[in-house]
Write a protein that holds these residues in place. Structure first.
Motif, PDB file in Angstrom:
ATOM      1  N   GLY A 138       0.808  -1.223   0.000  1.00 43.37           N
ATOM      2  CA  GLY A 138       0.000   0.000   0.000  1.00 43.37           C
ATOM      3  C   GLY A 138       0.840   1.272   0.000  1.00 43.37           C
ATOM      4  O   GLY A 138       0.297   2.369   0.004  1.00 43.37           O
ATOM      5  N   GLU A 139       2.184   1.111   0.023  1.00 39.82           N
ATOM      6  CA  GLU A 139       3.032   2.312   0.097  1.00 39.82           C
ATOM      7  C   GLU A 139       3.985   2.411  -1.091  1.00 39.82           C
ATOM      8  O   GLU A 139       4.855   3.269  -1.128  1.00 39.82           O
ATOM      9  CB  GLU A 139       3.856   2.299   1.404  1.00 39.82           C
ATOM     10  N   THR A 140       3.855   1.477  -2.047  1.00 40.16           N
ATOM     11  CA  THR A 140       4.855   1.422  -3.115  1.00 40.16           C
ATOM     12  C   THR A 140       4.642   2.485  -4.183  1.00 40.16           C
ATOM     13  O   THR A 140       5.592   3.027  -4.732  1.00 40.16           O
ATOM     14  CB  THR A 140       4.825   0.042  -3.799  1.00 40.16           C
ATOM     15  N   HIS A 141       3.373   2.780  -4.480  1.00 41.43           N
ATOM     16  CA  HIS A 141       3.089   3.718  -5.565  1.00 41.43           C
ATOM     17  C   HIS A 141       1.649   4.188  -5.503  1.00 41.43           C
ATOM     18  O   HIS A 141       0.864   3.694  -4.692  1.00 41.43           O
ATOM     19  CB  HIS A 141       3.358   3.060  -6.917  1.00 41.43           C
ATOM     20  N   LEU A 142       1.367   5.118  -6.379  1.00 38.83           N
ATOM     21  CA  LEU A 142      -0.005   5.625  -6.503  1.00 38.83           C
ATOM     22  C   LEU A 142      -0.469   5.196  -7.888  1.00 38.83           C
ATOM     23  O   LEU A 142       0.259   5.386  -8.860  1.00 38.83           O
ATOM     24  CB  LEU A 142       0.054   7.152  -6.380  1.00 38.83           C
ATOM     25  N   THR A 143      -1.645   4.617  -7.974  1.00 42.25           N
ATOM     26  CA  THR A 143      -2.071   4.089  -9.277  1.00 42.25           C
ATOM     27  C   THR A 143      -2.514   5.207 -10.232  1.00 42.25           C
ATOM     28  O   THR A 143      -2.595   6.368  -9.843  1.00 42.25           O
ATOM     29  CB  THR A 143      -3.220   3.078  -9.090  1.00 42.25           C
ATOM     30  N   ARG A 144      -2.823   4.799 -11.432  1.00 44.12           N
ATOM     31  CA  ARG A 144      -3.136   5.748 -12.521  1.00 44.12           C
ATOM     32  C   ARG A 144      -4.285   6.680 -12.138  1.00 44.12           C
ATOM     33  O   ARG A 144      -5.334   6.231 -11.688  1.00 44.12           O
ATOM     34  CB  ARG A 144      -3.505   4.917 -13.753  1.00 44.12           C
ATOM     35  N   HIS A 145      -4.071   7.973 -12.343  1.00 43.16           N
ATOM     36  CA  HIS A 145      -5.090   8.946 -11.928  1.00 43.16           C
ATOM     37  C   HIS A 145      -4.872  10.288 -12.619  1.00 43.16           C
ATOM     38  O   HIS A 145      -3.831  10.519 -13.234  1.00 43.16           O
ATOM     39  CB  HIS A 145      -5.020   9.161 -10.410  1.00 43.16           C
ATOM     40  N   VAL A 146      -5.858  11.161 -12.470  1.00 44.46           N
ATOM     41  CA  VAL A 146      -5.628  12.589 -12.752  1.00 44.46           C
ATOM     42  C   VAL A 146      -5.731  13.287 -11.400  1.00 44.46           C
ATOM     43  O   VAL A 146      -6.367  12.770 -10.480  1.00 44.46           O
ATOM     44  CB  VAL A 146      -6.651  13.183 -13.742  1.00 44.46           C
ATOM     45  N   ASP A 147      -5.121  14.445 -11.287  1.00 44.48           N
ATOM     46  CA  ASP A 147      -5.069  15.072  -9.969  1.00 44.48           C
ATOM     47  C   ASP A 147      -6.383  15.703  -9.534  1.00 44.48           C
ATOM     48  O   ASP A 147      -6.488  16.203  -8.429  1.00 44.48           O
ATOM     49  CB  ASP A 147      -3.924  16.097  -9.909  1.00 44.48           C
ATOM     50  N   GLY A 148      -7.390  15.654 -10.367  1.00 43.27           N
ATOM     51  CA  GLY A 148      -8.697  16.181  -9.945  1.00 43.27           C
ATOM     52  C   GLY A 148      -9.183  17.230 -10.915  1.00 43.27           C
ATOM     53  O   GLY A 148      -8.391  18.013 -11.440  1.00 43.27           O
ATOM     54  N   PRO A 149     -10.487  17.267 -11.126  1.00 41.93           N
ATOM     55  CA  PRO A 149     -11.047  18.196 -12.123  1.00 41.93           C
ATOM     56  C   PRO A 149     -10.786  19.666 -11.791  1.00 41.93           C
ATOM     57  O   PRO A 149     -10.746  20.494 -12.677  1.00 41.93           O
ATOM     58  CB  PRO A 149     -12.545  17.884 -12.091  1.00 41.93           C
ATOM     59  N   HIS A 150     -10.591  19.964 -10.515  1.00 39.08           N
ATOM     60  CA  HIS A 150     -10.375  21.370 -10.142  1.00 39.08           C
ATOM     61  C   HIS A 150      -8.899  21.742 -10.082  1.00 39.08           C
ATOM     62  O   HIS A 150      -8.570  22.852  -9.710  1.00 39.08           O
ATOM     63  CB  HIS A 150     -11.011  21.658  -8.782  1.00 39.08           C
ATOM     64  N   VAL A 151      -8.046  20.788 -10.390  1.00 43.45           N
ATOM     65  CA  VAL A 151      -6.609  21.084 -10.361  1.00 43.45           C
ATOM     66  C   VAL A 151      -6.190  21.494 -11.772  1.00 43.45           C
ATOM     67  O   VAL A 151      -6.314  20.717 -12.712  1.00 43.45           O
ATOM     68  CB  VAL A 151      -5.812  19.854  -9.870  1.00 43.45           C
ATOM     69  N   ASP A 152      -5.715  22.725 -11.910  1.00 50.26           N
ATOM     70  CA  ASP A 152      -5.379  23.213 -13.244  1.00 50.26           C
ATOM     71  C   ASP A 152      -3.954  22.866 -13.647  1.00 50.26           C
ATOM     72  O   ASP A 152      -3.647  22.777 -14.828  1.00 50.26           O
ATOM     73  CB  ASP A 152      -5.591  24.732 -13.302  1.00 50.26           C
ATOM     74  N   ALA A 153      -3.085  22.705 -12.686  1.00 54.31           N
ATOM     75  CA  ALA A 153      -1.710  22.292 -12.973  1.00 54.31           C
ATOM     76  C   ALA A 153      -1.114  21.762 -11.683  1.00 54.31           C
ATOM     77  O   ALA A 153      -1.543  22.152 -10.587  1.00 54.31           O
ATOM     78  CB  ALA A 153      -0.880  23.465 -13.475  1.00 54.31           C
ATOM     79  N   SER A 154      -0.151  20.862 -11.813  1.00 53.22           N
ATOM     80  CA  SER A 154       0.460  20.335 -10.593  1.00 53.22           C
ATOM     81  C   SER A 154       1.928  20.029 -10.857  1.00 53.22           C
ATOM     82  O   SER A 154       2.367  19.990 -12.011  1.00 53.22           O
ATOM     83  CB  SER A 154      -0.268  19.079 -10.110  1.00 53.22           C
ATOM     84  N   PHE A 155       2.670  19.857  -9.784  1.00 47.78           N
ATOM     85  CA  PHE A 155       4.050  19.403  -9.988  1.00 47.78           C
ATOM     86  C   PHE A 155       4.436  18.339  -8.976  1.00 47.78           C
ATOM     87  O   PHE A 155       3.851  18.241  -7.887  1.00 47.78           O
ATOM     88  CB  PHE A 155       5.054  20.562 -10.009  1.00 47.78           C
ATOM     89  N   ILE A 156       5.413  17.545  -9.385  1.00 51.65           N
ATOM     90  CA  ILE A 156       6.011  16.542  -8.495  1.00 51.65           C
ATOM     91  C   ILE A 156       7.496  16.879  -8.459  1.00 51.65           C
ATOM     92  O   ILE A 156       8.151  16.898  -9.508  1.00 51.65           O
ATOM     93  CB  ILE A 156       5.825  15.122  -9.073  1.00 51.65           C
ATOM     94  N   LEU A 157       8.003  17.196  -7.292  1.00 55.89           N
ATOM     95  CA  LEU A 157       9.438  17.468  -7.161  1.00 55.89           C
ATOM     96  C   LEU A 157      10.075  16.258  -6.510  1.00 55.89           C
ATOM     97  O   LEU A 157       9.635  15.820  -5.436  1.00 55.89           O
ATOM     98  CB  LEU A 157       9.677  18.712  -6.290  1.00 55.89           C
TER      99      LEU A 157
END
Ligand SMILES: O=C(O)CCC(=O)C(=O)O
Ligand SMILES: [Fe+2]
Length: 505
Positions: A138-157
């Motif tokens: 349950g801690e290895t990864h996050l499965t396929r998704h979009v960040d949410g309809p209200h999220v206009d842009a996101s980043f992963i650092l």
């Protein structure tokens, strides 16, 4: 985390392209990976991030299980993009603060270049969190998704993570495409994603992978002077955290107006705002003695004591941060110690010692410790509120801070011979002797100091400690310059009183 999880893709690996370089700017899939040059700063930040990281138990269900590996630094009032049950952990906001604006600006510049139609907008952070992936279920990864309809842009650092394998981000070309690109991110790599991009993190196969994730929403640009007037809750929270950040790094003295703004936030109807204000008050009170006075003069004390009594939802940190603020307002300040006790905080703090929530139990113990230091009236109130057995139980608590603060409080209370005997009967000596063998130096030191107070407090506790066979461990502590202070003092008490009480058996 996105809510859209329509299906689990099955795909062939024909399009699996491992990137030779980590640079990518793929117009078609609306993703860009750039190197930020932040490697050295991120390496330096590792201890602070690990120190404050506290995973938040949420009720969000990813396909791998319940999502419990993120620690939230910022959350805006965005119901649809919220992870159910997520609450902010302000210390993480303080640690990340120096990085966030610069990175958000970077994302905004990239996003605006792709969306000239939004030139009147800017990006505003609505969710900021640190995730620690590991090989555990349950801690290895996050499965396929979009960040949410209200999220206009996101980043992963990609944060600095020592030695891990696996990980990285997979980004699909479009919702229905089988084509994807894998990005193996290295420390300082920034993966920027546009609105509704399907992606996932890839399973970690060894070690730990740490990332900082930020979700943004577009908001109309406002002239700066307007922001000051129409200050929304989020802006107030950000301001408070910025104050806490400066207090954490150097002495930061606030004025009356700032103290009043914080007191106003403490009485807000929004729990998030109250939590962050309480956390900030704690940081400021610890930063300078004059802040202790300015804050108390702004009327914050009754509001904080009231927060202690507020029945809070299980994940709320409100009571914990309120106790932390009271603890720091009481440090070496006899006026505040008396005022806090006068407001009736002590019985509530004692009750919080048995809380299921680590933060509440730790901070209640720290508040009781500071309230009881050099204050006979408070010592009396604390022992009369049934604190002794709860504190002794806390010596076996799960968190080192809880054990340390409880040992300190018991040291303070042991100056009264009657209470001293009560502490002994509640089983403190065995537990403190156990703590003398702890892996951490701080715990060993606190345990030795508490045993010395107990030995000083009453002849019967002295004999019980003498008979507990602590000499070998104390002699081992003598080898360390710092630990030798408490070890010497305990050996001394045992020797002196022992002479009076007769030979040790
Ligand atoms: O950890 C990653 O690489 C991806 C994280 C992510 O997509 C998210 O938290 O929404
Ligand atoms: Fe994501």
């Amino acid at each position: 985390m996105g809510q859209k999880r329509k299906r689990v893709w099955t795909f062939t690996s024909c399009c699996h392209r491992r990137q030779e370089t980590h640079y990518a700017d793929n117009e078609r899939v609306k993703v860009s990976v750039v190197r930020t040059g932040l490697e050295q700063r991120l390496i330096a930040l590792v201890p602070a991030i690990k120190e404050v990281y506290m995973p938040c138990r949420t009720s969000y269900l990813d396909a791998t299980g319940q999502w419990n590996i993120s620690c939230y630094a910022e959350l805006d009032d965005l119901p649809d993009a919220m992870v159910p049950g997520a609450v902010v952990h302000p210390p993480m906001a303080v640690v990340l603060q120096p990085l966030l604006d610069g990175l958000t600006e970077r994302l905004c510049t990239w996003w605006l270049a792709r969306h000239p139609e939004f030139s009147a907008f800017e990006l505003h952070r609505v969710q900021t969190f640190v995730t620690r992936y590991s090989v555990h279920r349950g801690e290895t990864h996050l499965t396929r998704h979009v960040d949410g309809p209200h999220v206009d842009a996101s980043f992963i650092l990609q944060l600095h993570s020592e030695r891990f394998t696996g990980g990285g981000v997979r980004v699909w070309d479009s919702e229905n495409s089988r084509d994807y690109t894998d990005y193996a991110l290295e420390t300082g790599d920034l993966c920027m994603l546009d609105h509704l991009v399907w992606h996932q993190s890839l399973p970690v196969t060894s070690g730990e992978r740490w990332v900082l994730v930020v979700f943004c929403q577009k908001r109309p640009k406002r002239p700066k002077q307007h922001v000051a007037h129409a200050e929304r809750s989020t802006a107030r929270c950000q301001k408070a955290i910025a104050l806490a950040t400066s207090a954490a790094h150097a002495t930061c003295t606030i004025d009356e107006e700032q103290a009043q703004a914080l007191a106003h936030m403490l009485s807000s109807s929004g729990m998030d705002e109250r939590e962050r204000a309480a956390f900030t008050v704690g940081c400021l009170a610890a930063s300078s003695a004059s802040n202790q006075t300015t804050i108390v003069d702004s009327g914050a004390l009754p509001l904080l004591v009231n927060m202690l009594r507020t029945p809070a939802p299980p994940l709320s940190k409100e009571r914990g941060w309120a106790a932390a603020a009271l603890a720091r307002l009481a440090t070496n300040n006899s006026r505040n110690k008396a005022m806090i006790a006068g407001l009736g905080a002590i019985p509530t703090l004692v009750e919080m010692l048995s809380s299921e929530q680590d933060l509440e139990a730790e901070e209640a113990a720290s508040a009781l410790c500071n309230l009881s230091a050099n204050n006979e009236a408070n010592k009396h109130l604390i022992s009369m509120s049934g604190a002794v057995s709860a504190l002794v139980k806390c010596l076996e608590g799960a968190k080192p801070k809880q054990r340390i603060w409880s040992a300190c409080t018991l040291s303070n209370l042991a100056t009264d011979p009657v209470v001293c005997r009560q502490i002994w009967r509640a089983g403190a000596i065995e537990r403190l002797v156990h703590l003398l063998h702890s892996d951490t130096s701080k715990e060993r030191r606190r345990a030795a100091a508490a045993l010395a107070s107990l030995a000083r407090g009453e002849p019967s506790t002295h004999s019980a400690i003498s008979a507990a066979g602590v000499r070998p461990v104390l002699e081992a502590m003598l080898r360390d310059a710092e630990e030798s202070i408490e070890a010497t003092s305990l050996l001394e008490v045992l020797r002196c009183h022992g002479e009076k009480a007769g030979p040790e058996h």
